[in-house]
Write a protein that holds these residues in place. Structure first.
Motif, PDB file in Angstrom:
ATOM      1  N   ASN A  49       0.815  -1.237   0.000  1.00 45.70           N
ATOM      2  CA  ASN A  49       0.000   0.000   0.000  1.00 45.70           C
ATOM      3  C   ASN A  49       0.838   1.272   0.000  1.00 45.70           C
ATOM      4  OD1 ASN A  49      -2.209  -1.775   0.274  1.00 45.70           O
ATOM      5  ND2 ASN A  49      -1.864  -1.825   2.491  1.00 45.70           N
TER       6      ASN A  49
ATOM      7  N   ARG B 175      17.896  -1.688  -4.409  1.00 46.32           N
ATOM      8  CA  ARG B 175      16.581  -1.144  -4.763  1.00 46.32           C
ATOM      9  C   ARG B 175      16.342  -1.525  -6.223  1.00 46.32           C
ATOM     10  NH1 ARG B 175      14.690   5.108  -4.483  1.00 46.32           N
ATOM     11  NH2 ARG B 175      12.478   4.760  -4.957  1.00 46.32           N
TER      12      ARG B 175
ATOM     13  N   ASN C 284       1.839   7.375   0.121  1.00 49.79           N
ATOM     14  CA  ASN C 284       2.238   8.585  -0.614  1.00 49.79           C
ATOM     15  C   ASN C 284       1.088   9.575  -0.693  1.00 49.79           C
ATOM     16  OD1 ASN C 284       4.889   8.584  -1.425  1.00 49.79           O
ATOM     17  ND2 ASN C 284       4.525   7.248  -3.165  1.00 49.79           N
TER      18      ASN C 284
ATOM     19  N   ASP D  93       9.324   8.677   0.727  1.00 54.71           N
ATOM     20  CA  ASP D  93      10.786   8.554   0.642  1.00 54.71           C
ATOM     21  C   ASP D  93      11.373   8.110   1.987  1.00 54.71           C
ATOM     22  OD1 ASP D  93      10.636   9.351  -1.932  1.00 54.71           O
ATOM     23  OD2 ASP D  93      11.536  11.329  -1.647  1.00 54.71           O
TER      24      ASP D  93
HETATM   25  N1  LIG Z   1       7.677   8.483  -2.265  1.00 49.74           N
HETATM   26  C1  LIG Z   1       8.051   7.750  -3.300  1.00 49.74           C
HETATM   27  N2  LIG Z   1       7.135   7.067  -3.997  1.00 49.74           N
HETATM   28  C2  LIG Z   1       7.531   6.303  -5.019  1.00 49.74           C
HETATM   29  C3  LIG Z   1       8.891   6.224  -5.398  1.00 49.74           C
HETATM   30  N3  LIG Z   1       8.968   5.389  -6.456  1.00 49.74           N
HETATM   31  C4  LIG Z   1       7.704   4.971  -6.726  1.00 49.74           C
HETATM   32  N4  LIG Z   1       6.826   5.510  -5.862  1.00 49.74           N
HETATM   33  C5  LIG Z   1       5.360   5.351  -5.795  1.00 49.74           C
HETATM   34  O1  LIG Z   1       5.052   4.063  -5.331  1.00 49.74           O
HETATM   35  C6  LIG Z   1       3.686   3.779  -5.665  1.00 49.74           C
HETATM   36  C7  LIG Z   1       3.545   2.321  -6.025  1.00 49.74           C
HETATM   37  O2  LIG Z   1       2.188   2.071  -6.149  1.00 49.74           O
HETATM   38  P1  LIG Z   1       1.599   0.678  -6.562  1.00 49.74           P
HETATM   39  O3  LIG Z   1       2.466   0.047  -7.611  1.00 49.74           O
HETATM   40  O4  LIG Z   1       0.161   0.873  -6.883  1.00 49.74           O
HETATM   41  O5  LIG Z   1       1.779  -0.228  -5.301  1.00 49.74           O
HETATM   42  P2  LIG Z   1       1.125  -0.191  -3.852  1.00 49.74           P
HETATM   43  O6  LIG Z   1       0.320   1.028  -3.585  1.00 49.74           O
HETATM   44  O7  LIG Z   1       2.235  -0.450  -2.907  1.00 49.74           O
HETATM   45  O8  LIG Z   1       0.161  -1.413  -3.896  1.00 49.74           O
HETATM   46  P3  LIG Z   1       0.496  -2.895  -3.529  1.00 49.74           P
HETATM   47  O9  LIG Z   1       1.871  -3.177  -4.065  1.00 49.74           O
HETATM   48  O10 LIG Z   1      -0.562  -3.715  -4.198  1.00 49.74           O
HETATM   49  O11 LIG Z   1       0.456  -3.010  -2.049  1.00 49.74           O
HETATM   50  C8  LIG Z   1       3.341   4.737  -6.790  1.00 49.74           C
HETATM   51  O12 LIG Z   1       2.412   5.683  -6.312  1.00 49.74           O
HETATM   52  C9  LIG Z   1       4.668   5.437  -7.117  1.00 49.74           C
HETATM   53  O13 LIG Z   1       4.458   6.790  -7.477  1.00 49.74           O
HETATM   54  C10 LIG Z   1       9.848   6.996  -4.653  1.00 49.74           C
HETATM   55  O14 LIG Z   1      11.055   6.999  -4.906  1.00 49.74           O
HETATM   56  N5  LIG Z   1       9.387   7.728  -3.616  1.00 49.74           N
END
Ligand SMILES: Nc1nc2c(ncn2[C@@H]2O[C@H](COP(=O)(O)OP(=O)(O)OP(=O)(O)O)[C@@H](O)[C@H]2O)c(=O)[nH]1
Length: 527
Positions: A391, A427, A396, A405
């Motif tokens: 999630n 990563r 975020n 972050d």
């Molecule tokens: N803060 C931050 N967010 C990131 C970074 N890289 C990716 N994200 C965010 O990580 C989120 C990943 O979302 P999803 O792939 O939907 O995964 P999730 O919400 O964890 O859902 P599940 O994996 O099913 O639990 C996205 O909103 C990306 O924008 C980063 O370096 N920093």
């Protein structure tokens, strides 16, 4: 205390080492660093103590006399291994050369029993003095050291037991000392590389950053040969390519500068010739006013016509020249932009992720190749775990990207504390991480990941809710506007099969991770 920044102190230290022509060993580096920084000196090699011990030891036979001479020499050379060998030789135990082995020691001399307690105490103290020089990474070595110290100080311990413990300890010590000297050698090479290239590093932050990051990562304890080797390898590559690309960029800049200088000269020539023309016009006008006859006007007109024709010719020439210059400038600008892009790409080659300090994708690829070849050579298992924070998007959205972050950094910090030094953490993508677990079977690897999950469920970080957004996390309120945030992850773990590639194993781990998500998240699934 010095007002210099740590970077300035480090640079000055390297300069002093070079100027004074000192061998760039860690001992010298630390001594000079402390002197430059105005810090109190820390004694790495207790020369004085060792000398006192050496002087207290009696030379009762030619063998001991010889060993004491060797001990003296080893102390003057600040050579730990030499000290150990001389002392063990002195106390009557064989010191193997090359690969050591716990060979049967020669019998002690007749007067051994009377001097035994003192000698054993001296040996124990020597071991204690030597202890800090061997770092704290090898827990088994340290356990054995404590056991040996205990036995040396226990009057009930039999001579046979002491002999066997010392022989075993000697055996391990020679490996530990060898490793320390290899570490020192690797550090030395690394320092050399930095010294050689420091003058060439660009003051441009983006360039410098990658290199400094890699160094900082290498300087994190525990200091392992593998990590040093990794950094040296990468730094060499980046420095080589950057120096090459930078050389070309400087050339391009130089020709651009020359063209601009020519352009300005030409422009001033044009200005000068147009002001000449202006003057000629004014002179002609004055002559015209004073002309009384047609004969007087003729030369004035001819002069005017000549000046106008020259001026037109000059303008045409200058126009053509400027056009060709403009084309050249544009070409150079394009070349510079290309070089800049190349430099940025090369800076990104440093194999650590800037946000979390974990390895990046490229670092992972290289680590995978290395681990795979090591475990295949040793015929040992290797497991790969792929974990994805649960999630994360919701976190975020509710707390803002910055909190996201911090969550990534939190995960990496907790993982690093819980993994072994030989494990690799990288990563893999946004909120996805890969962990390589060498010499670990599937069952054990599952246990490692579950333990990490438990640890994360106990550890939180603090964050403020994003303004105007109602939070969804069930966190407890820690202060007026901060909440404790806990994160969880889902993971898939795969053990590499004999003929499987890294990509295939990662793919299996990814599929298992997907199953973990489907099954309700916050769990670990074996591939
Ligand atoms: N803060 C931050 N967010 C990131 C970074 N890289 C990716 N994200 C965010 O990580 C989120 C990943 O979302 P999803 O792939 O939907 O995964 P999730 O919400 O964890 O859902 P599940 O994996 O099913 O639990 C996205 O909103 C990306 O924008 C980063 O370096 N920093």
């Amino acid at each position: 205390m010095s007002e210099k920044t740590p970077f300035e102190i480090a640079r000055e230290t390297l300069k002093q080492i070079t100027l004074r022509k000192l061998p760039p060993t860690p001992v010298n580096y630390q001594a000079i660093y402390h002197a430059v920084a105005g810090l109190p000196q820390v004694e790495l090699f207790p020369e004085e103590h060792l000398r006192r011990i050496a002087q207290a030891l009696p030379a009762r036979n030619p063998g001991q006399e010889k060993q004491l001479g060797l001990l003296d020499y080893a102390i003057s050379q600040r050579n730990w291994l030499g000290v150990q060998n001389a002392l063990l030789g002195y106390s009557g135990f064989a010191v193997p050369s090359g690969v050591p082995h716990p060979a049967a020691p020669e019998p002690l001399s007749a007067d051994a029993p009377s001097m035994m307690p003192q000698v054993l105490e001296q040996v124990a103290r020597l071991i204690e003095f030597a202890q800090p020089a061997f770092g704290g990474e090898d827990t088994r070595f340290h356990e054995r050291m404590q056991q040996t110290l205990q036995a040396l100080r226990d009057p009930e311990t039999s001579v046979i037991r002491v002999r066997s413990l010392l022989a075993d300890f000697n055996h391990r010590l020679s490996f530990a000392a060898e490793e320390q000297s290899e570490i020192r050698l690797a550090l030395f090479k690394l320092l050399q590389l930095i010294i050689k290239n420091i003058g060439e590093l660009s003051p441009d932050d983006a360039w410098l950053q990658g290199q400094i990051n890699a160094l900082q990562a290498a300087a994190q304890p525990p200091l392992t040969l593998r990590r040093l080797d990794e950094v040296e390898h990468q730094l060499k590559d980046v420095i080589f390519k950057q120096t090459e690309a930078k050389g070309r960029a400087i050339e391009a800049q130089e020709s651009l500068r020359q063209m601009l200088a020519a352009f300005i000269t030409r422009l001033s020539q044009v200005t000068a010739s147009s002001s000449d023309y202006q003057e000629k016009m004014e002179d002609s006008l004055r002559d015209l006013e004073q002309a009384k006859t047609l004969e007087d006007i003729g030369p004035v007109l001819r002069g005017l016509i000549r000046a106008t024709r020259d001026m037109r010719l000059e303008t045409v020439n200058v126009g053509e020249e400027l056009q060709s210059m403009r084309a050249q400038v544009q070409a150079k600008e394009a070349e510079l932009r290309k070089l800049q892009a190349e430099l940025e790409r090369l800076s990104a080659q440093v194999r650590h992720d800037g946000l979390t300090g974990a390895l990046n994708r490229q670092g992972l690829d290289e680590a995978f190749v290395r681990e795979l070849s090591t475990v295949r050579r040793k015929d040992a298992p290797l497991c790969v775990a792929l974990l994805d924070i649960d999630n994360f998007k919701r976190l975020n959205d509710a707390r803002g990207h910055e909190t996201g972050d911090v969550a990534l950094q939190h995960l990496v910090a907790v993982a690093k504390e819980n993994l072994r030094p030989q494990d690799t953490l990288a990563r893999y993508g946004g909120e996805e991480f890969v962990i390589l677990l060498p010499e670990t079977g599937l069952e054990q690897a599952m246990e490692v990941m579950i333990r990490l999950q438990r640890e994360l469920s106990k550890r939180f970080f603090l964050a403020r809710p994003k303004q105007g957004v109602k939070t969804e996390s069930g966190g407890e309120v820690a202060s007026a506007d901060q909440e404790k945030i806990f994160i969880t992850f889902s993971a898939g773990v795969a053990q590499l099969t004999v003929d499987e590639t890294a990509e295939q194993a990662l793919h299996r781990a990814d599929q298992a991770m997907y199953l973990a998500k489907r099954a309700g998240k916050n769990r670990v699934v074996a591939a």
